[in-house]
Design a protein around this motif. Structure first.
Motif, mmCIF file in Angstrom:
data_model
loop_
_atom_site.group_PDB
_atom_site.id
_atom_site.type_symbol
_atom_site.label_atom_id
_atom_site.label_comp_id
_atom_site.label_asym_id
_atom_site.label_seq_id
_atom_site.Cartn_x
_atom_site.Cartn_y
_atom_site.Cartn_z
ATOM 1 N N THR A 71 -0.606 8.136 8.409
ATOM 2 C CA THR A 71 0.131 7.239 9.302
ATOM 3 C C THR A 71 0.974 6.214 8.547
ATOM 4 O OG1 THR A 71 -1.634 7.430 10.944
ATOM 5 C CG2 THR A 71 -0.088 5.618 11.207
ATOM 6 N N MET A 72 0.374 5.562 7.571
ATOM 7 C CA MET A 72 1.070 4.492 6.859
ATOM 8 C C MET A 72 1.543 4.900 5.465
ATOM 9 S SD MET A 72 0.808 2.173 9.176
ATOM 10 C CE MET A 72 1.296 0.659 8.324
ATOM 11 N N GLY A 73 1.398 6.197 5.146
ATOM 12 C CA GLY A 73 1.710 6.636 3.796
ATOM 13 C C GLY A 73 2.996 7.435 3.680
ATOM 14 N N PRO A 74 3.430 7.687 2.458
ATOM 15 C CA PRO A 74 4.638 8.482 2.214
ATOM 16 C C PRO A 74 4.380 9.975 2.413
ATOM 17 C CG PRO A 74 3.626 7.867 0.143
ATOM 18 C CD PRO A 74 2.838 7.177 1.218
ATOM 19 N N GLY A 75 5.442 10.735 2.584
ATOM 20 C CA GLY A 75 5.316 12.166 2.787
ATOM 21 C C GLY A 75 5.049 12.919 1.490
ATOM 22 N N VAL A 76 4.306 14.014 1.607
ATOM 23 C CA VAL A 76 4.016 14.880 0.468
ATOM 24 C C VAL A 76 4.555 16.273 0.804
ATOM 25 C CG1 VAL A 76 2.252 15.763 -1.092
ATOM 26 C CG2 VAL A 76 1.884 13.582 0.088
ATOM 27 N N LYS A 77 5.458 16.784 -0.016
ATOM 28 C CA LYS A 77 6.106 18.062 0.265
ATOM 29 C C LYS A 77 5.236 19.244 -0.142
ATOM 30 C CE LYS A 77 10.771 16.185 -0.460
ATOM 31 N NZ LYS A 77 12.000 16.268 -1.284
ATOM 32 N N ILE A 78 5.115 20.199 0.766
ATOM 33 C CA ILE A 78 4.372 21.436 0.500
ATOM 34 C C ILE A 78 5.349 22.573 0.289
ATOM 35 C CG2 ILE A 78 2.789 23.138 1.544
ATOM 36 C CD1 ILE A 78 1.432 20.860 2.990
ATOM 37 N N ASN A 79 5.064 23.443 -0.651
ATOM 38 C CA ASN A 79 5.936 24.574 -0.941
ATOM 39 C C ASN A 79 6.044 25.460 0.301
ATOM 40 O OD1 ASN A 79 7.286 26.790 -1.940
ATOM 41 N ND2 ASN A 79 6.076 26.920 -3.811
ATOM 42 N N PRO A 80 7.262 25.585 0.892
ATOM 43 C CA PRO A 80 7.401 26.349 2.129
ATOM 44 C C PRO A 80 7.542 27.854 1.907
ATOM 45 C CG PRO A 80 9.520 25.437 1.513
ATOM 46 C CD PRO A 80 8.526 24.959 0.465
ATOM 47 N N SER A 81 7.653 28.294 0.668
ATOM 48 C CA SER A 81 7.943 29.693 0.388
ATOM 49 C C SER A 81 6.898 30.654 0.949
ATOM 50 C CB SER A 81 8.094 29.912 -1.123
ATOM 51 O OG SER A 81 6.893 29.613 -1.802
ATOM 52 N N LYS A 82 5.619 30.225 0.998
ATOM 53 C CA LYS A 82 4.549 31.107 1.491
ATOM 54 C C LYS A 82 4.628 31.319 2.995
ATOM 55 C CE LYS A 82 0.403 29.294 1.364
ATOM 56 N NZ LYS A 82 -0.784 28.583 0.858
ATOM 57 N N PHE A 83 5.435 30.505 3.678
ATOM 58 C CA PHE A 83 5.514 30.612 5.151
ATOM 59 C C PHE A 83 6.825 31.258 5.623
ATOM 60 C CE2 PHE A 83 3.296 26.555 4.125
ATOM 61 C CZ PHE A 83 2.023 26.985 4.446
ATOM 62 N N LYS A 86 0.823 -1.213 0.000
ATOM 63 C CA LYS A 86 0.000 0.000 0.000
ATOM 64 C C LYS A 86 0.856 1.262 0.000
ATOM 65 C CE LYS A 86 -4.202 -1.915 2.046
ATOM 66 N NZ LYS A 86 -5.190 -1.820 3.148
ATOM 67 N N TYR A 87 1.981 1.206 0.706
ATOM 68 C CA TYR A 87 2.891 2.355 0.719
ATOM 69 C C TYR A 87 3.440 2.605 -0.680
ATOM 70 C CZ TYR A 87 6.834 5.359 2.034
ATOM 71 O OH TYR A 87 7.733 6.405 2.133
ATOM 72 N N VAL A 88 3.851 1.514 -1.326
ATOM 73 C CA VAL A 88 4.410 1.619 -2.688
ATOM 74 C C VAL A 88 3.369 2.166 -3.653
ATOM 75 C CG1 VAL A 88 5.334 0.310 -4.628
ATOM 76 C CG2 VAL A 88 6.098 -0.211 -2.301
ATOM 77 N N ALA A 103 -5.313 2.487 4.705
ATOM 78 C CA ALA A 103 -5.305 1.402 5.694
ATOM 79 C C ALA A 103 -6.734 1.108 6.171
ATOM 80 C CB ALA A 103 -4.422 1.785 6.878
ATOM 81 N N LYS A 104 -6.900 -0.002 6.870
ATOM 82 C CA LYS A 104 -8.229 -0.405 7.332
ATOM 83 C C LYS A 104 -8.722 0.457 8.498
ATOM 84 C CE LYS A 104 -7.851 -5.193 5.775
ATOM 85 N NZ LYS A 104 -7.860 -6.626 6.161
ATOM 86 N N PHE A 105 -7.809 1.214 9.114
ATOM 87 C CA PHE A 105 -8.209 2.124 10.184
ATOM 88 C C PHE A 105 -8.146 3.563 9.669
ATOM 89 C CE2 PHE A 105 -3.642 1.602 10.409
ATOM 90 C CZ PHE A 105 -3.164 2.884 10.665
ATOM 91 N N ASP A 106 -8.726 4.478 10.421
ATOM 92 C CA ASP A 106 -8.754 5.887 10.028
ATOM 93 C C ASP A 106 -7.391 6.510 10.347
ATOM 94 O OD1 ASP A 106 -9.560 8.369 9.178
ATOM 95 O OD2 ASP A 106 -10.991 8.725 10.802
ATOM 96 N N GLU A 107 -6.555 6.630 9.347
ATOM 97 C CA GLU A 107 -5.183 7.089 9.570
ATOM 98 C C GLU A 107 -5.119 8.547 10.010
ATOM 99 O OE1 GLU A 107 -2.182 5.905 6.667
ATOM 100 O OE2 GLU A 107 -3.631 4.539 5.754
ATOM 101 N N THR A 108 -4.139 8.844 10.841
ATOM 102 C CA THR A 108 -3.879 10.214 11.277
ATOM 103 C C THR A 108 -3.055 10.931 10.214
ATOM 104 O OG1 THR A 108 -3.913 9.627 13.615
ATOM 105 C CG2 THR A 108 -2.742 11.645 13.022
ATOM 106 N N VAL A 109 -3.396 12.176 9.950
ATOM 107 C CA VAL A 109 -2.596 13.003 9.043
ATOM 108 C C VAL A 109 -1.665 13.846 9.900
ATOM 109 C CG1 VAL A 109 -2.626 14.818 7.286
ATOM 110 C CG2 VAL A 109 -4.406 13.060 7.301
ATOM 111 N N GLU A 110 -0.381 13.760 9.621
ATOM 112 C CA GLU A 110 0.618 14.453 10.429
ATOM 113 C C GLU A 110 1.336 15.517 9.613
ATOM 114 O OE1 GLU A 110 3.151 11.386 11.890
ATOM 115 O OE2 GLU A 110 1.713 10.698 13.390
ATOM 116 N N LEU A 111 1.720 16.587 10.298
ATOM 117 C CA LEU A 111 2.483 17.673 9.688
ATOM 118 C C LEU A 111 3.887 17.666 10.281
ATOM 119 C CD1 LEU A 111 2.772 20.323 8.052
ATOM 120 C CD2 LEU A 111 1.819 21.523 10.029
#
Length: 230
Positions: free
Chosen positions: A217-229, A6-8, A35-43
């Motif tokens: 929780t079980m997924g790969p990271g997605v990069k957000i453009n940091p320039s606006k911050f 699933k990660y791949v 995943a079969k559970f409600d995954e947490t989204v982390e920053l």
């Protein structure tokens, strides 16, 4: 490092060379949370500061508008009228000396947040070696040492989170569940990022937000453009 199927599969949805806009990144992140559970989204936010210096510390607490999706177990250590106030506010466990003793003698840790009043810190302070490594030690900056214990309990139950640097100058925080959907996650994301940017130390030099990544929780990271911050 070998990853699961699933990660791949989720990783195939992400363009590693791209810096995404916030909503687009969250959309991809939600799609990878299969995943079969409600995954947490982390920053995960890497900052251009050196947390080894006191004047470059970044730490605080914020109530997420849509909560975290987690049932937060709150322990309130207090006495007198504050016991009834904490119970009325929804604390799961309330007590004074007996709670401190339970943690010391039994290693009891069945709670997510410990809130106490200033007059109890002499007693709670003895638990530092047990609570500190688990990130459970109450702190005035996080609002977990306060005379207004009822409000602190209510905020903790509503989804108040603490943000602070780790040893590599990265802040890791949950911003909700995959089931929240893009709109609610985006609101939580903005609230947390606004707080982090507002907490920029005067001693910080150069680019403040170096990188910004969201992941399930079980997924790969997605990069957000940091320039606006910056």
């Amino acid at each position: 490092m070998k990853h699961g199927k699933k990660y791949v599969e989720g990783a195939k949805l992400i363009d590693r060379s791209k810096l995404y806009d916030t909503e687009e990144a969250l959309d991809v992140c939600v799609k990878t949370g299969t995943a079969k559970f409600d995954e947490t989204v982390e920053l995960h936010v890497k900052l251009g500061v050196d947390g080894r210096h006191a004047d470059q510390q970044v730490r605080g607490a914020i109530v997420l508008p849509n909560g975290t999706g987690k049932n937060v177990r709150v322990l309130a250590i207090c006495k007198g009228d504050n016991i009834e106030a904490a119970q009325a506010a929804g604390a799961d466990y309330v007590g004074a000396e007996e709670m401190v003793q339970k943690i010391q003698s039994e290693g009891w840790m069945d709670f997510d947040v410990l809130i106490t009043t200033p007059d109890m810190m002499g007693m709670v302070g003895r638990l530092g070696k047990l609570l500190g490594p688990r990130g459970l030690m109450p702190n005035p900056k996080a609002g977990t040492v306060t005379p207004d214990i009822a409000r602190a309990v209510q905020e903790a139950k509503a989804g108040k989170i603490e943000y602070r640097l780790d040893k590599t100058n990265i802040i890791h925080c949950p911003i909700g569940k995959v089931s929240f959907g893009i709109e609610k996650l985006a609101e939580n994301f903005k609230t947390l990022m606004d707080a982090i940017v507002k907490a920029k130390p005067a001693a910080a030099k150069g680019q403040y937000v170096r990188s910004c990544v969201v992941s399930a929780t079980m997924g790969p990271g997605v990069k957000i453009n940091p320039s606006k911050f910056i």
